[in-house]
Design a protein around this motif. Structure first.
Motif, PDB file in Angstrom:
ATOM      1  N   HIS A 186      45.066  31.962  36.597  1.00 29.44           N
ATOM      2  CA  HIS A 186      43.895  30.876  35.548  1.00 29.44           C
ATOM      3  C   HIS A 186      43.896  31.641  34.505  1.00 29.44           C
ATOM      4  N   ILE A 187      44.524  30.717  33.436  1.00 31.45           N
ATOM      5  CA  ILE A 187      44.845  31.110  32.402  1.00 31.45           C
ATOM      6  C   ILE A 187      43.899  30.456  31.382  1.00 31.45           C
ATOM      7  N   THR A 188      43.342  31.440  30.773  1.00 32.27           N
ATOM      8  CA  THR A 188      41.382  31.387  30.467  1.00 32.27           C
ATOM      9  C   THR A 188      41.220  31.746  29.011  1.00 32.27           C
ATOM     10  N   GLY A 189      40.112  31.352  28.390  1.00 25.46           N
ATOM     11  CA  GLY A 189      40.067  32.305  26.857  1.00 25.46           C
ATOM     12  C   GLY A 189      39.804  33.462  26.931  1.00 25.46           C
ATOM     13  N   PRO A 190      39.375  33.815  25.496  1.00 29.43           N
ATOM     14  CA  PRO A 190      39.602  35.009  25.637  1.00 29.43           C
ATOM     15  C   PRO A 190      38.024  36.082  26.138  1.00 29.43           C
ATOM     16  N   ALA A 191      37.995  37.314  27.131  1.00 22.56           N
ATOM     17  CA  ALA A 191      36.905  37.472  27.705  1.00 22.56           C
ATOM     18  C   ALA A 191      35.330  37.483  27.310  1.00 22.56           C
ATOM     19  N   ASP A 192      35.159  37.783  25.972  1.00 27.98           N
ATOM     20  CA  ASP A 192      34.261  37.629  25.163  1.00 27.98           C
ATOM     21  C   ASP A 192      33.813  36.336  24.631  1.00 27.98           C
ATOM     22  N   ASP A 193      35.222  35.757  25.101  1.00 24.30           N
ATOM     23  CA  ASP A 193      33.973  34.024  24.705  1.00 24.30           C
ATOM     24  C   ASP A 193      33.809  33.001  25.482  1.00 24.30           C
ATOM     25  N   ASP A 194      32.718  33.986  26.453  1.00 21.93           N
ATOM     26  CA  ASP A 194      32.873  33.569  27.735  1.00 21.93           C
ATOM     27  C   ASP A 194      31.185  32.990  27.921  1.00 21.93           C
ATOM     28  N   THR A 195      30.060  32.816  26.736  1.00 22.01           N
ATOM     29  CA  THR A 195      28.700  31.972  27.391  1.00 22.01           C
ATOM     30  C   THR A 195      28.626  30.998  28.764  1.00 22.01           C
ATOM     31  N   GLU A 196      27.573  31.404  28.678  1.00 21.23           N
ATOM     32  CA  GLU A 196      27.047  30.799  30.190  1.00 21.23           C
ATOM     33  C   GLU A 196      27.274  28.751  30.005  1.00 21.23           C
ATOM     34  N   SER A 197      27.055  28.356  28.953  1.00 22.29           N
ATOM     35  CA  SER A 197      27.260  27.008  28.843  1.00 22.29           C
ATOM     36  C   SER A 197      28.713  26.892  28.433  1.00 22.29           C
ATOM     37  N   GLY A 198      29.891  27.622  27.821  1.00 24.61           N
ATOM     38  CA  GLY A 198      30.871  27.214  27.427  1.00 24.61           C
ATOM     39  C   GLY A 198      31.584  27.004  28.174  1.00 24.61           C
ATOM     40  N   PRO A 199      33.147  26.317  27.963  1.00 22.69           N
ATOM     41  CA  PRO A 199      33.784  25.867  29.047  1.00 22.69           C
ATOM     42  C   PRO A 199      34.785  26.689  29.161  1.00 22.69           C
ATOM     43  N   PRO A 200      34.590  27.720  28.720  1.00 21.15           N
ATOM     44  CA  PRO A 200      35.485  28.968  29.436  1.00 21.15           C
ATOM     45  C   PRO A 200      35.278  29.324  30.481  1.00 21.15           C
ATOM     46  N   HIS A 201      33.357  29.777  30.510  1.00 21.16           N
ATOM     47  CA  HIS A 201      33.279  30.225  31.882  1.00 21.16           C
ATOM     48  C   HIS A 201      32.322  28.978  32.550  1.00 21.16           C
ATOM     49  N   LEU A 202      32.591  27.454  32.852  1.00 22.36           N
ATOM     50  CA  LEU A 202      32.462  26.851  33.097  1.00 22.36           C
ATOM     51  C   LEU A 202      33.491  26.480  34.015  1.00 22.36           C
ATOM     52  N   ARG A 203      34.481  26.276  33.228  1.00 19.58           N
ATOM     53  CA  ARG A 203      36.153  26.239  34.280  1.00 19.58           C
ATOM     54  C   ARG A 203      36.347  27.580  34.620  1.00 19.58           C
ATOM     55  N   LEU A 204      36.448  28.481  34.606  1.00 16.22           N
ATOM     56  CA  LEU A 204      36.800  29.633  34.890  1.00 16.22           C
ATOM     57  C   LEU A 204      35.328  30.104  36.913  1.00 16.22           C
ATOM     58  N   ARG A 205      34.345  28.753  36.455  1.00 14.48           N
ATOM     59  CA  ARG A 205      33.462  29.319  37.741  1.00 14.48           C
ATOM     60  C   ARG A 205      33.722  27.944  38.889  1.00 14.48           C
ATOM     61  N   GLY A 206      34.361  26.938  38.612  1.00 18.73           N
ATOM     62  CA  GLY A 206      34.772  26.199  39.001  1.00 18.73           C
ATOM     63  C   GLY A 206      35.659  26.188  39.365  1.00 18.73           C
ATOM     64  N   TYR A 207      37.025  27.159  39.078  1.00 19.45           N
ATOM     65  CA  TYR A 207      38.683  27.169  39.792  1.00 19.45           C
ATOM     66  C   TYR A 207      37.747  28.515  41.025  1.00 19.45           C
ATOM     67  N   ILE A 208      36.893  29.036  40.316  1.00 12.79           N
ATOM     68  CA  ILE A 208      36.493  29.715  41.777  1.00 12.79           C
ATOM     69  C   ILE A 208      35.799  29.258  42.952  1.00 12.79           C
ATOM     70  N   ASP A 209      35.055  28.854  42.305  1.00 15.41           N
ATOM     71  CA  ASP A 209      34.505  27.747  43.720  1.00 15.41           C
ATOM     72  C   ASP A 209      35.053  26.874  44.373  1.00 15.41           C
ATOM     73  N   ALA A 210      36.031  26.492  43.532  1.00 13.28           N
ATOM     74  CA  ALA A 210      37.199  25.263  44.180  1.00 13.28           C
ATOM     75  C   ALA A 210      38.234  26.403  45.230  1.00 13.28           C
ATOM     76  N   LEU A 211      38.435  27.652  45.047  1.00 11.57           N
ATOM     77  CA  LEU A 211      38.988  28.034  45.927  1.00 11.57           C
ATOM     78  C   LEU A 211      37.757  29.173  46.877  1.00 11.57           C
ATOM     79  N   ALA A 212      36.981  29.245  46.720  1.00 16.01           N
ATOM     80  CA  ALA A 212      35.713  30.000  47.642  1.00 16.01           C
ATOM     81  C   ALA A 212      35.493  28.695  48.935  1.00 16.01           C
ATOM     82  N   ALA A 213      35.893  27.906  48.300  1.00 14.00           N
ATOM     83  CA  ALA A 213      35.734  27.294  49.258  1.00 14.00           C
ATOM     84  C   ALA A 213      36.856  26.912  50.521  1.00 14.00           C
ATOM     85  N   ALA A 214      38.146  26.889  50.213  1.00 10.94           N
ATOM     86  CA  ALA A 214      38.894  26.606  51.189  1.00 10.94           C
ATOM     87  C   ALA A 214      39.412  27.917  51.546  1.00 10.94           C
ATOM     88  N   GLY A 215      38.247  28.497  50.954  1.00 12.75           N
ATOM     89  CA  GLY A 215      38.808  30.749  52.024  1.00 12.75           C
ATOM     90  C   GLY A 215      38.988  31.193  51.333  1.00 12.75           C
TER      91      GLY A 215
END
Length: 335
Positions: A186-215
């Motif tokens: 996953h290529i995402t935004g800067p590490a320090d541009d990552d507020t909890e309600s911001g798109p980079p944080h939310l998209r990273l969470r979606g990516y991680i959770d989809a992987l986790a759901a697949a084991g």
């Protein structure tokens, strides 16, 4: 209970937008319809909010747009839609482009500050487009006595128009998983541009959770943080693929970053999609030109919805805190 704009619309047999225009005396309402609206309002004892009344008696009739830069696909298309929709409602627009838009630049002072007090004097409503805000800036805007609408990053407790950032990345990752990929970067935004309600944080969470759901456990070697540019994503992609040559798919935070991933893969002599599949999120014209698989959103609809929210707030109509637009998969040649 005080009558609402919805009550007037039902009694007059028109939309709330027509009630709004008629009560503000705009010329783009049929005179007979306007009279019917005014009569219904009088019979119900409805009066527009003080903010709306001030519009009819000489306020600015201006909607201020606050954004980062106008040369990004999402911001440019949302702003164009706002300008058109506002014009159709008898409003002018002013645009305050603050320059580079990351929180890093805001903290370091290389991005112009949001001057909320000036906006209050110059506009009847403010629409903030795709701009990450410092806590103080967000508080200043939220404290204005005029409507403030946020497009892109949602602001809790404020009227916001956006896609489901989390679910979009989750769906995109699920699509790549459905194609048999197990090692997905996953290529995402800067590490320090990552507020909890911001798109980079939310998209990273979606990516991680989809992987986790697949084991599949999170592997942060596969997450590359970089600026929101094609060149930065190109370099980040080369770094990831050199570190993890077992990578078979890449999800870009946006189409522009996915375009950088295409270039980075080509730099290493990799064929897309045979050696590595690549997709983005946006649905931009760039994605179409590159044959890029993407999860598409509609910035025009989001801009139009923001103007409707602003006018509804000015006329005292109830509005939802969030309007969430759907995304749709556009499968092309890169996957």
């Amino acid at each position: 209970m005080e009558p609402s704009i919805n009550d007037v619309a039902r009694k007059a047999g028109v939309s709330t937008a027509t009630v709004s225009r008629a009560m503000r005396g705009l010329s783009n309402v049929n005179p007979a319809t306007a009279e019917r609206v005014r009569r219904a309002a009088a019979e119900l004892g409805y009066s527009a909010s003080p903010a709306a009344a001030s519009l009819a008696t000489g306020a600015t009739r201006t909607i201020a747009i606050v954004c980062s830069q106008l040369n990004t696909w999402f911001v440019a298309n949302v702003c164009q839609a706002i300008v058109r929709a506002a014009h159709n409602e008898g409003f002018t627009t002013s645009v305050l482009a603050l320059g580079v838009g990351t929180l890093t630049e805001a903290r370091e002072g290389t991005r112009a500050p949001v001057q909320a007090a000036k906006l209050r004097r110059r506009a009847d409503a403010v629409i903030v487009v795709g701009l990450p805000l410092l806590p103080g800036e967000q508080a200043e805007l939220s404290g204005l006595s005029i409507p403030v609408i946020f497009v892109g990053p949602a602001v809790p407790g404020q009227a916001s128009v956006h896609i489901d950032e989390y679910d979009s990345a989750r769906q995109a990752t699920q699509f790549l998983l459905s194609r048999g990929h197990r090692t997905i970067a996953h290529i995402t935004g800067p590490a320090d541009d990552d507020t909890e309600s911001g798109p980079p944080h939310l998209r990273l969470r979606g990516y991680i959770d989809a992987l986790a759901a697949a084991g599949i456990a999170p592997d942060y070697e596969l997450v590359a943080h970089c600026d929101y540019t094609r060149d930065a994503a190109r370099k980040a992609t080369r770094d990831v693929l050199r570190t993890r040559p077992d990578t078979t798919a890449i999800l870009g935070f946006s189409d522009i970053q996915a375009a950088g991933a295409l270039a980075g893969a080509a730099d290493l002599g990799l064929a897309v999609p045979d050696d590595v599949a690549i997709m983005g999120i946006d649905g931009s014209e760039l994605a179409d030109a590159l044959g890029l698989t993407t999860l598409s959103q509609d910035p025009t609809q989001q801009g139009e919805a923001a103007v409707t929210l602003a006018l509804d707030l000015l006329t005292g109509a109830p509005v939802p805190d969030n309007i969430v637009f759907p995304t749709s998969l556009l499968e092309r040649t890169t996957t």
